[in-house]
Design an enzyme around this catalytic site. Structure first.
Site, PDB file in Angstrom:
ATOM      1  N   LYS A   1       0.759  -1.169  -0.053  1.00  0.00           N
ATOM      2  CA  LYS A   1       0.026  -0.153  -0.078  1.00  0.00           C
ATOM      3  C   LYS A   1       0.965   1.395   0.083  1.00  0.00           C
ATOM      4  O   LYS A   1       2.038   1.144   0.592  1.00  0.00           O
ATOM      5  CB  LYS A   1      -0.849   0.098   1.141  1.00  0.00           C
ATOM      6  CG  LYS A   1      -2.173   1.025   1.425  1.00  0.00           C
ATOM      7  CD  LYS A   1      -2.811   0.568   2.416  1.00  0.00           C
ATOM      8  CE  LYS A   1      -4.154   1.642   2.663  1.00  0.00           C
ATOM      9  NZ  LYS A   1      -4.765   1.436   3.735  1.00  0.00           N
TER      10      LYS A   1
ATOM     11  N   SER B   1      -9.655   1.496   2.563  1.00  0.00           N
ATOM     12  CA  SER B   1      -8.915   2.500   2.002  1.00  0.00           C
ATOM     13  C   SER B   1      -7.778   1.386   1.035  1.00  0.00           C
ATOM     14  O   SER B   1      -6.904   2.342   0.340  1.00  0.00           O
ATOM     15  CB  SER B   1      -7.939   3.382   2.879  1.00  0.00           C
ATOM     16  OG  SER B   1      -7.187   2.703   3.861  1.00  0.00           O
TER      17      SER B   1
ATOM     18  N   SER C   1     -10.295  -1.130   6.629  1.00  0.00           N
ATOM     19  CA  SER C   1      -9.518  -0.835   5.090  1.00  0.00           C
ATOM     20  C   SER C   1      -8.864  -2.210   4.755  1.00  0.00           C
ATOM     21  O   SER C   1      -8.360  -2.064   3.633  1.00  0.00           O
ATOM     22  CB  SER C   1      -8.513   0.273   5.365  1.00  0.00           C
ATOM     23  OG  SER C   1      -9.256   1.548   5.671  1.00  0.00           O
TER      24      SER C   1
END
Length: 454
Positions: free
Chosen positions: A80, A158, A182
């Site tokens: 990420k 996210s 997330s």
């Protein structure tokens, strides 16, 4: 190059690599080739081609010399966009950090997986500053849900790119963060296994924060076994400490309040079918109300969300300056709400949180877990959310509702695929346990995975 190894799990690739049937360099080349030519170029914010090929070559030499670092040696991984990578700025899905000082070193967990022999192929997209459960990003584009066949649908956030890259079969695992859901939300929306570890289980050094009270990490991957191997490596261990549980020895508590409110019919049907299969396999299931759930939402209504208060502290200078104009308007609006939380309200929230954590933990038996749908709906269409900010706020709150309970109550959790709902989109089955019961949780998930997903 013929793409014959994409879409496989870590375990499947590991067998091929460790047996000498698949060279890590060939796998890295195939992976990078597939990423460069994939139809959705919004998944990655940065490819690490030179680093990936260097790490793959080192892995190949180790394996030829009989010096394998274990089951993860040679396996590609995507990170990420908020994990520090040496020599690069940590942009956290935002353009305002594009010119930030480059990281001097990798994040601790990046180092840990490199030490296990894994190959870092790139950074993947995310909601800006990790502050949305939907995954929209106006700066780098929004990764599309690879499983949608009718209209463009969101990946969830996210950790949007982390889910899309695994669901698309480009890499077998991506590491995300989870502050309100997330890891688990995008895993649910994309038919993946998503493991949110207990808060504090891994080092957070080099991880761009959102909420220091709630932030946690975890892998998005294709199986619980894959998650177990990655979890061990992220903690610097080469041998997992997880033992598969026996289904007949497990007990699940299904909450009767909050989590099924406004649930789509397809989600309810898939979840109830999973419970029926578990019951037939000998798993004990009981239903009970959790008053702490309502108290959590009452606290948020009275004092404001904990995550919003802490996000405002992190970003308040940025919001007061010209950088705010270059940020996602929805992130700006949500973060500014944190200014309304008073010190009294913040401290009261922390105090009540500790009380509720203890209260809920005391209601659980020694081998009991909490089970409910990860999200009460399947991945929604993208276009309406881009066009309507009020709808965005409404759907974001609904999407985060079930998972945010676990963050507030300091649970660890695993989202397992459990069938499909509306439009043939995946539904997630969320299994949770109190903080630091990760080994028990993963052992239970390992035992229940085949039943729930079968």
């Amino acid at each position: 190059m013929t793409q014959t190894h994409l879409g496989k799990s870590i375990a499947q690739l590991s067998v091929l690599i460790q047996s000498g049937s698949l060279d890590p360099v060939a796998l890295a080349e195939e992976t990078l080739d597939a990423i460069r030519t994939y139809k959705d170029q919004a998944i990655f914010t940065r490819l690490l081609e030179a680093r990936a090929m260097e790490e793959a070559a080192a892995s190949s030499r180790r394996l030829r010399d009989g010096r394998s670092r274990g089951l993860l040696d040679g396996i590609p991984v995507a990170w990420k966009d908020l994990f520090a990578i040496a020599g690069l700025p940590t942009t956290a899905g935002s353009i305002v950090l594009a010119d930030a000082e480059p990281a001097q070193d990798d994040a601790d967990v990046v180092k840990a997986l490199k030490a296990a022999g894994m190959i870092a192929v790139g950074r993947v997209n995310m909601s800006e500053f990790a502050f949305s459960g939907l995954g929209l990003n106006p700066h780098y584009g929004t990764p599309l849900n690879p499983l949608a066949t009718d209209v463009a649908r969101i990946p969830g956030g996210s950790s949007s790119g982390s889910a899309a890259v695994v669901a698309a079969g480009l890499v077998p695992v991506s590491i995300g963060t989870d502050t309100g859901g997330s890891v688990r939300i995008p895993s649910s929306f994309n038919g993946l296994v998503g493991y949110k570890a207990s808060h504090g289980r891994y080092s957070m050094a080099g991880v761009f924060p959102l909420s220091t009270s709630l932030d946690s990490l975890g892998p998005l991957c294709r199986s619980v076994q894959d998650a177990i191997w990655v979890d061990a490596a992220m903690r610097g261990r080469f041998v997992p400490e997880v033992e598969r549980a026996e289904p007949a020895g497990l007990s699940l508590i299904v909450p009767t309040n909050v989590v099924m409110d406004d649930a789509e019919d397809g989600v309810v049907t898939a979840f109830q079918a999973a419970l029926a299969k578990l019951s037939a396999a000998g798993v004990k299931i009981r239903r009970a109300a959790f008053p702490a759930f309502e108290r959590f939402f009452e606290l948020m209504a009275e004092y404001g969300p904990l995550v919003t208060a802490e996000a405002f502290v992190l970003h308040h200078r940025r919001l007061a300056g010209p950088e705010a104009d270059a940020m996602d308007r929805r992130v700006v609006a949500r973060t500014r709400m944190g200014e309304k939380t008073t010190l009294v309200g913040y401290l009261e929230t922390l105090k009540v949180r500790e009380q509720l954590i203890k209260e809920v933990a005391a209601t659980l038996g020694p081998n009991e877990f909490i089970a409910y749908p990860t999200v009460a709906h399947v991945a929604p269409a993208l276009a309406p959310l881009e066009a309507d900010d009020e709808l965005f706020v409404k759907i974001n709150g609904r999407t985060l509702r079930n998972t945010a309970i676990g963050n507030f109550l300091d649970w660890c959790g695993v989202s397992l695929p459990c069938g499909v709902g509306d439009a043939g989109m995946p539904v997630g089955f969320l299994l949770s346990a109190p903080k630091n019961h990760d080994e028990r949780l993963l052992g239970a998930a390992l035992a229940l995975e085949g039943i729930v997903t079968g």
